[in-house]
Scaffold this active site. Structure first.
Site, short mmCIF file in Angstrom:
data_model
loop_
_atom_site.label_atom_id
_atom_site.label_comp_id
_atom_site.label_asym_id
_atom_site.label_seq_id
_atom_site.Cartn_x
_atom_site.Cartn_y
_atom_site.Cartn_z
N TRP A 58 67.42 33.50 -65.97
CA TRP A 58 66.79 33.65 -67.29
C TRP A 58 67.16 32.49 -68.22
CZ3 TRP A 58 63.63 36.45 -70.37
CH2 TRP A 58 63.81 36.31 -71.75
N ASP A 61 66.50 30.33 -75.91
CA ASP A 61 66.58 29.21 -76.87
C ASP A 61 67.20 27.90 -76.35
OD1 ASP A 61 66.31 31.62 -78.15
OD2 ASP A 61 67.97 31.36 -79.52
N SER A 118 73.32 31.30 -79.39
CA SER A 118 72.79 29.97 -79.73
C SER A 118 73.66 29.20 -80.72
CB SER A 118 71.39 30.11 -80.31
OG SER A 118 70.52 30.42 -79.26
N GLU A 247 66.52 33.82 -87.54
CA GLU A 247 67.35 33.28 -86.46
C GLU A 247 67.19 31.76 -86.40
OE1 GLU A 247 67.28 36.84 -83.21
OE2 GLU A 247 65.54 35.54 -83.11
N TRP A 342 59.43 36.80 -77.76
CA TRP A 342 60.23 38.00 -77.46
C TRP A 342 59.38 39.22 -77.16
CZ3 TRP A 342 64.63 37.68 -75.41
CH2 TRP A 342 65.56 36.72 -75.80
C1 FRU Z 1 66.80 33.81 -80.65
C2 FRU Z 1 68.09 34.57 -80.37
C3 FRU Z 1 69.23 34.00 -81.19
C4 FRU Z 1 70.43 34.37 -80.39
C5 FRU Z 1 69.92 34.22 -78.98
C6 FRU Z 1 70.52 35.21 -78.00
O1 FRU Z 1 65.88 33.86 -79.64
O2 FRU Z 1 67.91 35.94 -80.62
O3 FRU Z 1 69.25 34.47 -82.51
O4 FRU Z 1 71.53 33.56 -80.64
O5 FRU Z 1 68.53 34.41 -79.03
O6 FRU Z 1 70.18 34.89 -76.70
#
Ligand code: FRU
Length: 539
Positions: A58, A61, A118, A247, A342
């Site tokens: 998988w 980000d 991230s 985010e 998502w």
């Molecule tokens: C964004 C997110 C970030 C987080 C990461 C977790 O897509 O939700 O905010 O750090 O993915 O995988």
């Protein structure tokens, strides 16, 4: 031995050691990705030619992108043992042109403090952190720890900010012994630190997502951080789109095309709340005085009248941020995004790996009628992979007309530039199709004055209700008489840059067999002034 040779030798040894370590690591755990019969078909049909995908597992980000010593580094949210989101690691890939990526050993593994969410990475040239030894320039990664136990216990302090350093140009990392460097102040979603050096105020500045706002911090040494201010959720007014949690922010200055003026850009990804559903990235333009970000007045008015400040209107470009430590010849900034959403990222029909990144893009700031906006284009480096070329000129379109067929131009990895006139009251539809009656439609609708992508019949769509229920649209911003467009195709993705990149749409699709034909139709007739297609030969 020459210096460069010894360097190569060190890299080979390190790679071998890491390959073994990686191997051992993989054998320790039972891989959750089974070998499926479909694997081969999947590779041939769905694995992009040149958009980055992890070999196995998988990905979401992009993280910690930076440039140093001739190499671009891309880290990414990665779960190597499964094809759905899971315990997050930072995967790693390198490239010398932002186009062709080579996967490297995993950079950061989850530990007792949590998953590695991230964040960003900076090249600490002046060794402000003190992590550099023997004259080596340290690279510092700033990331979020996400603690599952605390999450299960329904605590608020699930996420905190931490750092790690590398003394071998980003290959191996040591986590700082005093982590976290920013403790959680009682905010549930508190993550995704993006750090950059502020040359004017001579300090590091971090922008951090904090539920439905962003917070700014500064530091002299990347270890101790001071809160400066926040943006986005004043009690009196919420700013921008708040359909979901904020985010992956980014903050950077950008010179305005053709002037000496510079403005500051604030990127904020939001999930959900995107213009066509699910996750997307909005931006704000203004000024940063070393402490506070203030939106430009005109920009704010435009935003309040009609929020159409998205870096991409397609459904599949999320969590994108900029590379650090590069200055482009043309003053732009470089960034990449995650090419999924998502709403369905965990369900797309690939088993071995899941998700690709967008092509690296250059961001420019445009001032038009006193208002600021961003424009985007694929990085120049893509042009050096152009192969066979096909050109059409001055074609009057009334009946649907076939422009390209795979027999003479491989549509599955190509770049197509077009120019169309007299289209505003007529509209047009490009159609990519195969003999399974799958098609991907995109173009301009003259009635609602929007660009669109329609993937409702593009092949496999039934893995998620949300994948193709609605046609994605984007209002046209430019009022030029002519429309220029750049289309980038790579088996399962399309990235369209309309009007020189003032409107971008990126979407993914999964045809049953490759698309073989590109045709164009317009109900009322228009002129296709030029269409230049080039195969992209990237292996
Ligand atoms: C964004 C997110 C970030 C987080 C990461 C977790 O897509 O939700 O905010 O750090 O993915 O995988």
């Amino acid at each position: 031995m020459k210096k460069s040779n010894s360097k190569i030798l060190v890299i080979i040894i390190l790679c071998t050691v890491f390959a073994c370590k990686e191997q051992a690591n993989k054998q320790d755990k039972e891989p959750k990705i089974s070998n499926t019969q479909n694997q081969e078909t999947e590779e041939v049909l769905y694995r992009p030619n040149y958009h980055f995908t992890p070999d196995v597992g998988w990905m979401n980000d992009p993280n910690g992108m930076f440039y140093y010593n001739g190499y671009y580094h891309l880290y990414y949210q990665h779960y190597p043992d499964g094809n759905k989101w899971g315990p997050m690691h930072w995967g790693h890939a390198t490239s010398n042109d932002m186009i062709k990526w080579k996967e490297q050993p995993i950079a950061l593994f989850p530990d007792e403090k949590g998953y590695i969410f991230s964040g960003s990475a900076v090249v600490d040239i002046e060794n402000t952190s003190g992590f550099g030894t023997d004259g080596k320039v340290p690279i510092i990664a700033i990331f979020t720890y996400h603690n599952k136990e605390r999450e299960k216990a329904k605590r608020l302090d699930v996420e905190s900010q931490a750092i790690a350093y590398s003394l071998d140009e980003g290959l191996t990392w040591t986590k700082y012994s005093n982590n976290p460097v920013i403790k959680n102040p009682g905010i549930k979603d508190f993550r995704d630190p993006k750090v950059s050096w502020n040359a004017e105020y001579k300090k590091w500045v971090m922008v951090l997502a904090a539920h439905d706002k962003v917070m700014f911090y500064s530091s002299k040494d990347l270890k101790s951080w001071e809160l400066l201010s926040d943006f986005g959720d004043d009690l009196s007014k919420k700013v921008g789109t708040h359909g979901g949690v904020w985010e992956c922010p980014d903050l950077f200055p950008l010179p305005i095309e053709g002037s000496n003026e510079t403005k500051w850009v604030l990127y904020v990804s939001v999930n959900p709340g995107g213009p066509n559903g699910g996750s997307a990235t909005q931006y704000f333009i203004g000024d940063f005085d070393g402490t506070t970000f203030t939106m430009d007045k005109e920009f704010e008015e435009n935003l309040n009248n009609n929020h159409n400040f998205w870096i991409d209107f397609g459904k599949d470009n999320y969590a994108g941020v900029t590379f650090s430590n590069i200055s482009s010849k043309t003053n732009g900034k470089f960034y990449m995004g995650w090419m999924s959403n998502w709403e369905y990222a965990n369900d797309v029909p690939t088993e071995t790996w899941r998700s690709a990144m967008t092509l690296a893009r250059e961001i420019k700031m445009i001032k038009d009628n006193n208002s600021y906006r961003l424009s985007f284009k694929p990085v120049e480096e893509i042009n050096s992979y152009k192969g066979k070329k096909f050109k059409k000129e001055d074609i009057k379109i009334k009946e649907p007309i076939i422009l390209l067929q795979s027999a003479n131009a491989s549509l599955s990895h190509s770049i197509i530039d077009f120019e169309i006139s007299n289209f505003e009251n007529q509209g047009f539809t490009f159609k990519l199709s195969n003999d399974k009656e799958n098609n991907l439609l995109f173009g301009y609708n003259e009635n609602s004055k929007v660009f669109f992508i329609d993937r409702s019949k593009s092949g496999k769509t039934d893995f998620s209700e949300k994948f193709s229920k609605k046609i994605s649209v984007a209002k046209r911003i430019s009022n030029n008489k002519k429309l220029t467009g750049k289309i980038i195709l790579d088996k399962t993705s399309i990235e369209i840059f309309f009007d020189g990149g003032s409107t971008v749409m990126t979407e993914i699709f999964f045809p049953e067999t490759p698309f073989e034909k590109l045709s164009l139709e317009s109900n009322k007739g228009l002129t296709l002034e030029t269409l230049i297609a080039n195969e992209l030969n990237i292996n």
